[in-house]
Design a protein around this motif. Structure first.
Motif: not given
Length: 221
Positions: A117, A120, A124, A132-133
């Motif tokens: 989390s 990510k 961003q 992509s995680i």
């Protein structure tokens, strides 16, 4: 302003005094490690150590690798701009972010929800769009939809998990750190056809094991 300048000086010192002396000379790798703001991926309480020659603790008992190890691994992959890469062990997200500057597409797998989390969010914030995680256990239930030109694991394995072979595209390579602690070696395994992998030994190191890839327990009486 002074803090920003200190970070920039520390970043320069990391490259010139740590990474380069470890024979990391690939301009693209050095540029990636310079461009990705390492301090933004380090846990807040360790931010002052972002550029130090140490492994930085993360949640769930994981760690952020030393810059020199990250540099050597990035260089050993010899990524092309159109490569699709699978990274196992997202951790802080810094290594995956560096991969994203060297390859076309990166998928990074992390088994700990808190780390996935946070990574990510960091990706961003860094405005990275080709990374992509994925929150999953790479050795238990993860099933990618494609095969990859390169697979890299930022943790140790006792032996190559067989499933990695199934995720590798023809002619692709797998970069792992293999062996029994404290004597391990980074190894590049390249698909040469016929189900065979050519093995190139790179350098010695010692990393924590990937969950599920530890040595078998030895029982003694």
């Amino acid at each position: 302003m002074s803090t920003m300048l200190n970070f920039e000086q520390a970043r320069f010192n990391m490259i010139e005094q740590q990474v380069r002396p470890w024979e990391v000379l690939d301009p693209a790798v050095l540029a990636a490690m310079t461009a990705v703001r390492r301090e933004d991926f380090v846990p807040t309480r360790y931010r002052k150590l972002a550029f130090a020659d140490v492994a930085i603790p993360l949640e769930a008992g994981e760690q952020m690798l030393k810059p020199v190890i990250e540099g050597r691994l990035l260089q050993a992959l010899e990524l092309a701009a159109d490569d699709e890469v699978l990274h196992i062990g997202t951790g802080s997200g810094f290594f995956a972010a560096c991969l994203s500057r060297l390859a076309r597409l990166v998928t990074s797998v992390e088994r700990h929800a808190v780390l996935a989390s946070r990574a990510k969010s960091k990706i961003q914030a860094a405005d990275i769009h080709n990374l992509s995680i994925v929150h999953a256990d790479a050795l238990s239930g993860y099933a990618p939809a494609i095969r990859f030109d390169a697979i890299v694991v930022t943790a140790a394995v006792h032996a190559l998990p067989e499933v990695f072979r199934h995720w590798l595209a023809p002619g692709g390579r797998i970069l792992i750190v293999r062996g029994d602690s404290p004597v391990m070696e980074a190894v590049l395994l390249t698909d040469v056809g016929g189900g065979l992998l050519r093995e190139d030994s790179l350098f010695e190191t010692d990393l924590p094991y990937l969950a599920g890839a530890e040595p078998p327990r030895r029982f003694s009486l």
